[in-house]
Design an enzyme around this catalytic site. Structure first.
Site, PDB file in Angstrom:
ATOM      1  N   LYS A 116     -11.291   0.801  -2.732  1.00 40.45           N
ATOM      2  CA  LYS A 116     -10.220   1.486  -3.454  1.00 40.45           C
ATOM      3  C   LYS A 116     -10.586   1.584  -4.947  1.00 40.45           C
ATOM      4  CE  LYS A 116      -7.318   1.065   0.367  1.00 40.45           C
ATOM      5  NZ  LYS A 116      -6.661   0.165   1.289  1.00 40.45           N
ATOM      6  N   HIS A 172      -4.887  -3.168  -3.113  1.00 42.38           N
ATOM      7  CA  HIS A 172      -4.496  -2.171  -4.122  1.00 42.38           C
ATOM      8  C   HIS A 172      -4.396  -2.770  -5.527  1.00 42.38           C
ATOM      9  CE1 HIS A 172      -3.801   1.011  -1.182  1.00 42.38           C
ATOM     10  NE2 HIS A 172      -3.531  -0.010  -0.389  1.00 42.38           N
ATOM     11  N   SER A 175       0.801  -1.223   0.000  1.00 42.69           N
ATOM     12  CA  SER A 175       0.000   0.000   0.000  1.00 42.69           C
ATOM     13  C   SER A 175       0.834   1.273   0.000  1.00 42.69           C
ATOM     14  CB  SER A 175      -0.943  -0.004   1.201  1.00 42.69           C
ATOM     15  OG  SER A 175      -0.219  -0.079   2.401  1.00 42.69           O
TER      16      SER A 175
HETATM   17  C1  LIG Z   1      -6.789   0.047   2.659  1.00 38.99           C
HETATM   18  C2  LIG Z   1      -6.302  -1.294   2.979  1.00 38.99           C
HETATM   19  C3  LIG Z   1      -7.085  -2.177   3.704  1.00 38.99           C
HETATM   20  C4  LIG Z   1      -8.356  -1.758   4.357  1.00 38.99           C
HETATM   21  O1  LIG Z   1      -9.388  -1.650   3.469  1.00 38.99           O
HETATM   22  P1  LIG Z   1     -10.628  -0.708   3.846  1.00 38.99           P
HETATM   23  O2  LIG Z   1     -11.716  -1.213   3.006  1.00 38.99           O
HETATM   24  O3  LIG Z   1     -10.196   0.677   3.517  1.00 38.99           O
HETATM   25  O4  LIG Z   1     -10.876  -0.886   5.305  1.00 38.99           O
HETATM   26  C5  LIG Z   1      -6.632  -3.463   3.850  1.00 38.99           C
HETATM   27  N1  LIG Z   1      -5.449  -3.850   3.351  1.00 38.99           N
HETATM   28  C6  LIG Z   1      -4.659  -3.000   2.684  1.00 38.99           C
HETATM   29  C7  LIG Z   1      -3.355  -3.492   2.145  1.00 38.99           C
HETATM   30  C8  LIG Z   1      -5.044  -1.698   2.489  1.00 38.99           C
HETATM   31  O5  LIG Z   1      -4.255  -0.844   1.853  1.00 38.99           O
END
Ligand SMILES: *Cc1c(COP(=O)(O)O)cnc(C)c1O
Length: 396
Positions: A244, A213, A185
């Site tokens: 995302k 991601h 991330s």
């Molecule tokens: C953003 C993220 C999450 C969490 O996801 P949300 O739906 O925003 O809670 C989990 N794992 C990674 C690697 C992330 O970057």
């Protein structure tokens, strides 16, 4: 008897002051209007290079229409946790749609990716088990590992040899689980999923891959990095997020029927949390349709990312040539990252400074995240501003 009126929360102000002194205090910044590449913030319009809305779907009218229609038909609140009365037809449709999209027998939707990670890890391992975690895993995976009470073994970032050493050295556990992100991330680099799958098979471990991601971005079908690398069938526990590239909200797990049935019984963030609004599931279905029907979005995104990486390298930034739409520019100390981000902001660009605890001490960075919706002109503007920042760095 007289009581002194000591405020038991007094320590908080002192701790906040310490954070501020170290350049680590964070402040909320509120934007007006939708999440888009032009973002209204603080009375100005900024070019947004900080969002994870990689495909430009967060404000897509088709998602909004799907949510509005579903809200009309199914109302807004889910009313209860899924096992009580909260699991609606819209949730079921999304779970079936996700399983179909991912090519797995089943899928389960959580209210966030954070909840999906914590709950799944804790449902898979506990006392007497071991987890093997990449050193740069996301906080939600770290927290899941800690909360699980399994013994935690951290291996060096993207290092299968380091992992193998740990796997060899530690044995005698009931169950073993390897956990990694696919696209990391903060660094935007890629996990060696093939090698990890091989180790998982050889050492008889479970393998969990978080594609937060990569969902919607990597792979010819947009399923993620495991698809792109041709190792999907070797990753039995795949986690993704709707929040995302899909521009929605929520997290999901996909895998076998028995994995999903186990999670329905044991994933605490699923069992003990109200289901997300059904309309959010309808929007996510619409987003999946777009990911399937408009593959050019992810193709253009990754082409633009490769091009930007090349231009940044020409400016002297230390940027890998072949990775993802997340591009980190490591600048060192937190205060410096903040100064550079402020400078970019003055130039009309929003590029977030990422500081500890999101990254290790001394490795603060500017995190550029690209979107399909960025035009070549916008990216050009970013390159010019980063060129100036680069020069400023050299004179610091
Ligand atoms: C953003 C993220 C999450 C969490 O996801 P949300 O739906 O925003 O809670 C989990 N794992 C990674 C690697 C992330 O970057």
């Amino acid at each position: 008897m007289k009581f002194s009126h000591h405020d038991p929360l007094e320590w908080i102000e002192a701790e906040l002051a310490t954070l501020a002194r170290r350049g680590l205090r964070r402040q909320l910044r509120t934007h007006a209007g939708p999440q888009q590449v032009r973002l209204q913030m603080g009375g100005r319009e900024l070019l947004n290079f900080g969002s994870n809305d990689y495909l430009g779907l967060a404000a897509d009218p088709r998602l909004i229409a799907a949510a509005a229609r579903a809200a009309d038909e199914e109302g807004w609140g889910a009313g209860a946790s899924p096992l009580v009365t909260g699991h609606s037809a819209a949730h079921r449709r999304l779970e079936e749609r996700l399983a179909d999209f991912e090519g797995t027998p089943a899928a389960l939707v959580f209210s966030s990716g954070y909840a999906a990670n914590i709950s799944t890890i804790c449902a898979l391992v506990g006392r007497g088990d071991a987890v093997y975690a990449d050193q740069k895993n996301h906080a939600s995976m770290i927290d899941g590992c800690r909360l699980s009470r399994a013994e935690i073994h951290v291996y060096p970032h993207r290092d299968p040899d380091g992992l193998q050493t740990l796997l060899r050295q530690s044995a005698g556990f009931r169950r073993r689980l390897i956990v990694t992100e696919s696209v990391f991330s903060m660094d935007g680099d890629l996990a060696p999923l093939g090698e990890l799958a091989e180790l998982a098979e050889h050492y008889d471990c479970m393998l969990l891959v978080d594609e937060a991601h990569a969902t919607g971005v990597f792979g010819s079908l947009g399923r993620g990095l495991a698809e792109q690398l041709g190792v999907e069938s070797r990753v039995p526990i795949r986690i993704g997020t709707l929040s995302k590239a899909l521009g929605c909200a929520g997290g999901f797990v996909c895998g076998s029927q028995s994995l999903i049935a186990w999670l329905v019984n044991r994933a605490r963030g699923y069992v003990f949390s109200t289901a997300p609004p059904p309309a959010a599931s309808a929007a996510a279905c619409a987003a999946l349709d777009i990911v399937c029907d408009e593959p050019w979005r992810r193709v253009k995104l990754l082409e633009q990312a490769a091009m930007l990486r090349g231009r940044l390298r020409e400016q002297g930034w230390n940027v890998a040539s072949n990775a993802s739409q997340v591009i980190p520019l490591v600048v060192g100390e937190a205060g410096r990252a903040m100064r550079l981000a402020d400078r970019l902001c003055t130039a009309g660009l929003l590029v977030p400074a990422i500081r500890p605890p999101s990254v290790p001490e001394g490795e603060s960075l500017l995190r550029i995240s690209l979107s399909y919706a960025h035009t070549p002109e916008m990216i050009g503007q970013l390159v010019v501003a980063l060129g100036a920042v680069r020069e400023a760095l050299e004179y610091e």
